[in-house]
Design an enzyme around this catalytic site. Structure first.
Site, PDB file in Angstrom:
ATOM      1  N   LYS A 218     -31.463   9.440  -8.365  1.00 56.34           N
ATOM      2  CA  LYS A 218     -30.789   8.202  -8.492  1.00 56.34           C
ATOM      3  C   LYS A 218     -31.456   7.379  -9.644  1.00 56.34           C
ATOM      4  CE  LYS A 218     -27.709   8.591  -4.338  1.00 56.34           C
ATOM      5  NZ  LYS A 218     -27.537   8.141  -3.344  1.00 56.34           N
ATOM      6  N   ARG A 253     -31.274  14.491   1.482  1.00 55.84           N
ATOM      7  CA  ARG A 253     -29.949  15.023   0.887  1.00 55.84           C
ATOM      8  C   ARG A 253     -30.617  15.177  -0.651  1.00 55.84           C
ATOM      9  NH1 ARG A 253     -25.723  13.107  -2.197  1.00 55.84           N
ATOM     10  NH2 ARG A 253     -23.643  14.247  -2.113  1.00 55.84           N
TER      11      ARG A 253
END
Length: 277
Positions: A218, A253
């Protein structure tokens, strides 16, 4: 023993990401083709993914919504193939119609960025089908969520929101062992907010259900490390993953399953040795 869906939470689980989209931030459409998505899912399963999370709509900052029929066209064949191969499959969607189609195709878990609040039919659907669900926190909508995220105390406010969503789910009849919370790293959060969340995973753990952290590749990792391209953010992703596990996260995840598994193996061995002395 704490549980989520069919899993005993006695060791961290790894959820592998498969984006059947043309515009995801992390892979830029590498797996938009159905066969490519299936191949990627099978590869991640072989690398040790406990769950495969299949998405047909990008929810990156600024992303446009995808019509449910197109979303289903992207994900249903992938889910059917991976479930047939023996994988535990999660559907990453905020649309109840897509949830239903995915569950019919073999998915076992719903992963909803709106925590079952974005579609009025989703809560009842998940309760009736008796499946696992990941409830994620998001401030705002994908189109605008990174414009100016603001909190007085991000970890506390996120935990309070998720506690309310858990109460709604329990009232609807969803069993505690079918519930999981996700603070939504990068979904309406600044770099500082994301760091605060990772430093306060125990606040999420205190909610009494499974905790999922999705920090892989991210933008905040890029901001902290100057790694501009998402695929260059593996070292930072592993650091975030281990920080989350140290705080009590149950599920990671990730895009890079094999690397995460390797990092977890070493971390767990050190933690075991530390606890035995």
């Amino acid at each position: 023993m704490r549980r989520f869906e069919r899993f005993a939470l006695d060791a961290p689980l790894v959820m592998g990401i498969v984006n059947a989209t043309p515009d995801s931030f992390s892979d830029g459409g590498d797996f938009f083709d159905t066969n490519a998505a299936i191949a990627q899912g099978l590869a991640l399963h072989a690398e040790g993914a406990d769950i495969l999370d299949i998405g047909g709509e990008s929810t990156r900052p600024g992303a446009a919504m995808v019509p449910p029929d197109e979303e289903q066209r992207r994900v249903v064949p992938v889910i059917a193939a991976l479930a047939k191969a023996g994988a535990v499959v999660s559907i990453d969607t905020r649309n109840a119609a897509t949830m239903a189609a995915a569950l019919d195709a073999g998915a076992a878990i719903v992963n909803d960025v709106t925590a079952l609040s974005g579609d009025p039919a989703s809560l009842d659907l998940v309760a009736r089908r008796g499946v696992g669900v990941v409830l994620m926190h998001m401030q705002g909508e994908p189109q605008t969520m990174q414009a100016n995220p603001s909190y007085d105390d991000a970890p506390a406010e996120i935990a309070a929101y998720l506690a309310k969503r858990l109460a709604v789910c329990r009232e609807a009849g969803i069993a505690p062992e079918m519930l999981c919370v996700d603070p939504g790293i990068g979904f309406g959060k600044s770099v500082a907010h994301n760091a605060e969340i990772l430093a306060n995973v125990p606040k999420l753990r205190a909610l009494g259900v499974a905790v999922l952290i999705g920090a892989s590749r991210k933008a905040f990792i890029g901001a902290l490390s100057k790694a501009e391209r998402p695929k260059e953010r593996l070292p930072g992703s592993l650091a975030a993953a281990l920080a989350a596990v140290a705080g009590g996260a149950d599920i990671l995840r990730v895009h890079d399953v094999a690397a995460t598994r390797q990092a977890l193996s070493v971390w767990q061995a050190v933690a075991k040795a530390r606890n035995s002395t």
